[in-house]
Design a protein around this motif. Structure first.
Motif, PDB file in Angstrom:
ATOM      1  N   MET A  77     -10.481 -12.476   9.124  1.00  0.00           N
ATOM      2  CA  MET A  77      -9.902 -12.902  10.325  1.00  0.00           C
ATOM      3  C   MET A  77     -11.245 -12.854  11.254  1.00  0.00           C
ATOM      4  SD  MET A  77      -6.431 -10.006  10.513  1.00  0.00           S
ATOM      5  CE  MET A  77      -5.820 -10.228  10.019  1.00  0.00           C
ATOM      6  N   GLU A  78     -10.860 -13.762  11.801  1.00  0.00           N
ATOM      7  CA  GLU A  78     -12.210 -13.782  12.632  1.00  0.00           C
ATOM      8  C   GLU A  78     -11.599 -13.786  14.897  1.00  0.00           C
ATOM      9  OE1 GLU A  78     -15.323 -17.283  10.881  1.00  0.00           O
ATOM     10  OE2 GLU A  78     -13.380 -17.315  12.185  1.00  0.00           O
ATOM     11  N   LEU A  79     -12.238 -13.237  15.184  1.00  0.00           N
ATOM     12  CA  LEU A  79     -12.024 -12.740  16.785  1.00  0.00           C
ATOM     13  C   LEU A  79     -13.013 -14.279  17.471  1.00  0.00           C
ATOM     14  CD1 LEU A  79     -10.921  -9.335  16.333  1.00  0.00           C
ATOM     15  CD2 LEU A  79      -9.070 -11.824  17.301  1.00  0.00           C
ATOM     16  N   LEU A  80     -12.632 -14.748  18.037  1.00  0.00           N
ATOM     17  CA  LEU A  80     -13.216 -15.510  18.766  1.00  0.00           C
ATOM     18  C   LEU A  80     -12.768 -15.499  20.677  1.00  0.00           C
ATOM     19  CD1 LEU A  80     -13.021 -17.012  16.345  1.00  0.00           C
ATOM     20  CD2 LEU A  80     -13.525 -19.516  17.188  1.00  0.00           C
ATOM     21  N   GLY A  81     -13.858 -15.429  21.226  1.00  0.00           N
ATOM     22  CA  GLY A  81     -13.990 -15.280  22.783  1.00  0.00           C
ATOM     23  C   GLY A  81     -13.992 -16.808  23.167  1.00  0.00           C
ATOM     24  N   ARG A  82     -14.688 -17.278  23.992  1.00  0.00           N
ATOM     25  CA  ARG A  82     -14.786 -18.480  24.733  1.00  0.00           C
ATOM     26  C   ARG A  82     -14.554 -19.861  23.536  1.00  0.00           C
ATOM     27  NH1 ARG A  82     -17.783 -15.957  27.976  1.00  0.00           N
ATOM     28  NH2 ARG A  82     -16.951 -14.731  30.262  1.00  0.00           N
ATOM     29  N   ASP A  83     -14.625 -20.937  24.159  1.00  0.00           N
ATOM     30  CA  ASP A  83     -14.804 -22.038  23.424  1.00  0.00           C
ATOM     31  C   ASP A  83     -16.298 -22.377  22.862  1.00  0.00           C
ATOM     32  OD1 ASP A  83     -12.131 -22.704  23.855  1.00  0.00           O
ATOM     33  OD2 ASP A  83     -12.619 -24.131  24.948  1.00  0.00           O
ATOM     34  N   HIS A  84     -16.601 -22.702  21.565  1.00  0.00           N
ATOM     35  CA  HIS A  84     -17.747 -23.049  21.131  1.00  0.00           C
ATOM     36  C   HIS A  84     -18.479 -21.786  21.021  1.00  0.00           C
ATOM     37  CE1 HIS A  84     -16.859 -26.831  22.125  1.00  0.00           C
ATOM     38  NE2 HIS A  84     -16.493 -26.624  23.061  1.00  0.00           N
ATOM     39  N   GLU A  85     -17.600 -20.904  21.342  1.00  0.00           N
ATOM     40  CA  GLU A  85     -19.226 -19.274  21.567  1.00  0.00           C
ATOM     41  C   GLU A  85     -18.487 -19.375  19.458  1.00  0.00           C
ATOM     42  OE1 GLU A  85     -19.496 -17.426  25.073  1.00  0.00           O
ATOM     43  OE2 GLU A  85     -18.299 -16.670  23.493  1.00  0.00           O
ATOM     44  N   GLU A  86     -19.809 -18.195  18.508  1.00  0.00           N
ATOM     45  CA  GLU A  86     -19.329 -18.198  17.147  1.00  0.00           C
ATOM     46  C   GLU A  86     -18.587 -16.892  17.481  1.00  0.00           C
ATOM     47  OE1 GLU A  86     -20.856 -19.498  14.324  1.00  0.00           O
ATOM     48  OE2 GLU A  86     -20.925 -21.079  15.524  1.00  0.00           O
ATOM     49  N   PRO A  87     -17.791 -16.440  16.622  1.00  0.00           N
ATOM     50  CA  PRO A  87     -16.730 -14.809  16.827  1.00  0.00           C
ATOM     51  C   PRO A  87     -17.161 -13.815  17.204  1.00  0.00           C
ATOM     52  CG  PRO A  87     -16.295 -16.534  13.996  1.00  0.00           C
ATOM     53  CD  PRO A  87     -17.579 -16.728  15.236  1.00  0.00           C
ATOM     54  N   LEU A  88     -16.688 -12.977  17.656  1.00  0.00           N
ATOM     55  CA  LEU A  88     -17.557 -12.015  17.971  1.00  0.00           C
ATOM     56  C   LEU A  88     -16.804 -10.847  17.694  1.00  0.00           C
ATOM     57  CD1 LEU A  88     -16.767 -11.840  21.763  1.00  0.00           C
ATOM     58  CD2 LEU A  88     -18.573 -11.914  20.946  1.00  0.00           C
ATOM     59  N   PHE A  89     -15.923 -11.332  16.557  1.00  0.00           N
ATOM     60  CA  PHE A  89     -15.415 -10.087  15.462  1.00  0.00           C
ATOM     61  C   PHE A  89     -15.180 -10.309  14.208  1.00  0.00           C
ATOM     62  CE2 PHE A  89     -14.283  -8.117  19.586  1.00  0.00           C
ATOM     63  CZ  PHE A  89     -15.174  -6.224  19.391  1.00  0.00           C
ATOM     64  N   VAL A  90     -15.756  -9.995  12.649  1.00  0.00           N
ATOM     65  CA  VAL A  90     -15.649 -10.622  11.640  1.00  0.00           C
ATOM     66  C   VAL A  90     -14.947 -10.335  10.625  1.00  0.00           C
ATOM     67  CG1 VAL A  90     -15.934 -12.361   9.800  1.00  0.00           C
ATOM     68  CG2 VAL A  90     -17.099 -12.744  12.303  1.00  0.00           C
ATOM     69  N   GLY A  91     -13.506  -9.748   9.600  1.00  0.00           N
ATOM     70  CA  GLY A  91     -13.469  -8.891   8.872  1.00  0.00           C
ATOM     71  C   GLY A  91     -12.805  -9.397   7.972  1.00  0.00           C
ATOM     72  N   PRO A  92     -11.513  -8.402   6.651  1.00  0.00           N
ATOM     73  CA  PRO A  92     -10.986  -8.442   6.234  1.00  0.00           C
ATOM     74  C   PRO A  92      -9.591  -8.013   7.210  1.00  0.00           C
ATOM     75  CG  PRO A  92     -12.289  -6.906   4.983  1.00  0.00           C
ATOM     76  CD  PRO A  92     -13.760  -7.759   6.013  1.00  0.00           C
ATOM     77  N   GLY A  93      -8.482  -8.197   6.668  1.00  0.00           N
ATOM     78  CA  GLY A  93      -7.223  -7.687   7.018  1.00  0.00           C
ATOM     79  C   GLY A  93      -5.821  -8.115   6.696  1.00  0.00           C
ATOM     80  N   ARG A  94      -4.847  -7.720   7.011  1.00  0.00           N
ATOM     81  CA  ARG A  94      -3.786  -7.998   6.963  1.00  0.00           C
ATOM     82  C   ARG A  94      -3.128  -8.866   8.135  1.00  0.00           C
ATOM     83  NH1 ARG A  94      -3.585  -2.648   7.297  1.00  0.00           N
ATOM     84  NH2 ARG A  94      -2.468  -1.590   8.429  1.00  0.00           N
ATOM     85  N   ILE A  95      -1.837  -9.539   8.618  1.00  0.00           N
ATOM     86  CA  ILE A  95      -1.105  -9.659   9.051  1.00  0.00           C
ATOM     87  C   ILE A  95       0.685  -8.986   8.471  1.00  0.00           C
ATOM     88  CG2 ILE A  95       0.456 -11.454   9.886  1.00  0.00           C
ATOM     89  CD1 ILE A  95      -2.077 -13.209   9.882  1.00  0.00           C
ATOM     90  N   GLU A  96       1.151  -8.064   9.457  1.00  0.00           N
ATOM     91  CA  GLU A  96       2.415  -7.347   9.112  1.00  0.00           C
ATOM     92  C   GLU A  96       3.085  -8.292   9.948  1.00  0.00           C
ATOM     93  OE1 GLU A  96       2.166  -3.319   9.549  1.00  0.00           O
ATOM     94  OE2 GLU A  96       0.805  -3.364   8.207  1.00  0.00           O
ATOM     95  N   ILE A  97       4.818  -8.758   9.229  1.00  0.00           N
ATOM     96  CA  ILE A  97       5.684  -9.155   9.805  1.00  0.00           C
ATOM     97  C   ILE A  97       6.805  -8.504   9.837  1.00  0.00           C
ATOM     98  CG2 ILE A  97       7.557 -11.315   9.362  1.00  0.00           C
ATOM     99  CD1 ILE A  97       5.481 -12.716   7.943  1.00  0.00           C
ATOM    100  N   ARG A  98       7.255  -7.691  10.671  1.00  0.00           N
ATOM    101  CA  ARG A  98       8.256  -6.249  10.825  1.00  0.00           C
ATOM    102  C   ARG A  98       9.127  -7.266  10.955  1.00  0.00           C
ATOM    103  NH1 ARG A  98       4.109  -1.273  14.297  1.00  0.00           N
ATOM    104  NH2 ARG A  98       2.423  -1.863  12.317  1.00  0.00           N
ATOM    105  N   SER A  99       9.663  -7.545  12.058  1.00  0.00           N
ATOM    106  CA  SER A  99      10.905  -7.904  12.522  1.00  0.00           C
ATOM    107  C   SER A  99      10.774  -9.857  12.854  1.00  0.00           C
ATOM    108  CB  SER A  99      11.326  -6.945  13.597  1.00  0.00           C
ATOM    109  OG  SER A  99      10.847  -7.320  14.803  1.00  0.00           O
ATOM    110  N   GLU A 100      11.775 -10.061  13.380  1.00  0.00           N
ATOM    111  CA  GLU A 100      11.912 -11.558  13.287  1.00  0.00           C
ATOM    112  C   GLU A 100      11.282 -11.252  15.141  1.00  0.00           C
ATOM    113  OE1 GLU A 100      15.064  -9.720  13.169  1.00  0.00           O
ATOM    114  OE2 GLU A 100      16.654 -10.701  12.030  1.00  0.00           O
ATOM    115  N   THR A 101      10.935 -10.510  15.397  1.00  0.00           N
ATOM    116  CA  THR A 101      10.261 -10.625  17.158  1.00  0.00           C
ATOM    117  C   THR A 101       9.071 -10.277  17.282  1.00  0.00           C
ATOM    118  OG1 THR A 101      10.981  -9.264  18.317  1.00  0.00           O
ATOM    119  CG2 THR A 101      12.301 -10.955  18.203  1.00  0.00           C
TER     120      THR A 101
END
Length: 466
Positions: free
Chosen positions: A56-80
């Motif tokens: 997973m990558e968390l980016l700030g402004r355009d054309h910048e390298e990711p500020l945070f990188v690492g493994p993780g997960r996405i949890e779909i908990r409900s329709e919303t």
């Protein structure tokens, strides 16, 4: 040995093959069904569901390298409710900490937030948009970060992608809509019919140069809406326009759970979007299909087409103004009667104001009469504050008011004049802080129905003029 095996195979084929030629023809006839890109993505509909991500990558402004990188997960908990969690590291901890604090101090600045991109273990790359960050665990090392996701999308390509330039919407659970074609299900043993049923099937429309189809699945678990693109009905607008008339007609938040934007070149953008499960029509709707007696399917779809034409003509990517009015009404009906009354009064005034042309805004008083009155007031010198107040009031009557315009619509039978009078009396009361009865009463319910009828009549006039 081989000969005996072939004899056995022929005997077995005779046993399991239908005895009647017409039955054999029915079973062997190919199923006629359009290939949908979203068929390949239906596993996303199940919840709770976890998508494990190798990075997973968390980016700030355009054309910048990711500020945070690492493994993780996405949890779909409900329709919303979709959330993510990442066990991140930062290449520049000081800069990352400064950006994180800046984002938290400016929660209303979207561009100050982080953008999330994730790659799961199947190799699918997900774009998850802007998201506010928070720590989800106590820590001494690393950056255990998480947040809410409004939606997620991926690029689809390959054999499972539709090759036509089109859009697909999948509503789960389905919306109850009238259809011209019926879905018939028949079960039989031999020639004996043991079960049959009929349900909503399919509605086809030719609008804006597009072939649009509303199709229910045989299981009854989903509604497909598909549409080809055209010069006036193209990407990226079509996928949003298709459901907007339904929000107006049904008076409820109708949003697709899955969306595919088929580019026609073997690729598609696929979205998983938040979609409230409750999709039953409400009395707020301009024409709910099964809650009002006497409604004909043809009339429903004719009005749908007129609304879609109005929305497409405006040409916006965001929701049309009229759609937003009905979204507000759909929310207000779950609040207090005072909130609903104020919302109805405001929507009626806004719709009427949107109908006014420049000629409609001209004052009912002549320019000479207004100039003469202004001269007379300016000559008054006994009280400066009073003179200023009267000049301000004169400025208000120099343009025709919405109230006067609404009364004109009543006089020409566009709307009911009694409903205009009810709106005028209640509007002035609630907008000046006067409460309404919090319980249901014959008089109170009558006033709400009259104002809702007024909103519907003004909406139909807005659609007619479009």
């Amino acid at each position: 040995m081989t000969g005996r095996l072939n004899v056995f195979r022929r005997w077995l084929a005779d046993i399991i093959t239908p005895a009647h030629d017409h039955a054999r023809a029915e079973w062997t006839r190919p199923i006629e069904r359009q290939v949908h890109t979203l068929d390949h993505w239906r596993s996303l509909l199940a919840f709770p569901k976890t998508i494990e991500c190798s990075q997973m990558e968390l980016l700030g402004r355009d054309h910048e390298e990711p500020l945070f990188v690492g493994p993780g997960r996405i949890e779909i908990r409900s329709e919303t409710d979709i959330r993510f969690f990442v066990y991140a590291s930062a290449s520049d901890p000081s800069l990352a900490a400064l950006r994180l604090m800046h984002a938290q101090r400016n929660p209303y600045d979207v561009e100050a937030q982080f953008r999330l991109f994730a790659t799961d273990y199947r190799g699918t790359e997900w774009g998850c948009g802007y998201t506010p960050l928070e720590f989800f665990a106590d820590h001494n090392h690393g950056w255990p970060l998480g947040g809410q996701i409004d939606g997620m999308h991926a690029l689809a390509k390959g054999a499972f992608v539709s090759t036509s330039s089109s859009v697909e919407l999948l509503f789960v659970p389905p919306i109850e809509l009238p259809t011209a074609e019926t879905l018939k299900t028949i079960a039989q043993i031999g020639d004996e019919r043991i079960f049959s049923s009929s349900a909503r099937g399919r509605q086809k429309l030719d609008l804006l140069g597009s072939e649009i189809a509303f199709s229910y699945e045989p299981s009854g678990e989903a509604l497909w809406v598909t549409a080809s693109t055209a010069s006036g009905f193209n990407h990226p607008f079509a996928e949003n326009w298709l459901s907007e008339p339904l929000r107006i007609l049904l008076g409820t938040p109708v949003y697709p759970r899955l969306v595919a934007r088929n580019m026609g070149d073997g690729t598609a953008q696929v979205w998983l979007r938040p979609s409230p499960r409750q999709k039953r029509p409400s009395v707020i709707g301009l024409q709910p299909p099964f809650t009002v007696l006497g409604i004909k399917p043809a009339e429903f779809w004719q009005l749908y087409g007129a609304l879609l034409n109005m929305i497409a003509k405006a040409g916006g990517f965001e929701a049309h103004e009229v759609t937003r009015f009905y979204d507000e009404l759909a929310d207000a009906q779950h609040g207090s009667r005072w909130v609903l009354t104020m919302t109805l009064a405001n929507v009626a005034e806004a719709l009427a104001d949107s109908l006014m042309e420049d000629t409609d805004r001209r004052s009912e008083y002549s320019d000479d009469a207004l100039a003469s009155m202004k001269k007379h007031i300016k000559a008054f010198s006994d009280h400066d504050a009073l003179r200023g107040r009267m000049l301000s009031n004169l400025g208000m009557v120099s343009k025709r008011s919405v109230v006067a315009f609404m009364r004109g619509l009543g006089a020409s039978a566009v709307v009911n004049p009694d409903h205009v009078q009810t709106w005028y009396a209640i509007r002035n009361s609630v907008m000046h802080g006067n409460l309404v009865d919090p319980w249901s009463s014959e008089e109170g319910d009558g006033h709400l129905r009259e104002m809702l009828d007024l909103v519907h009549a003004l909406t139909r006039e807005r659609v007619r003029r479009a």
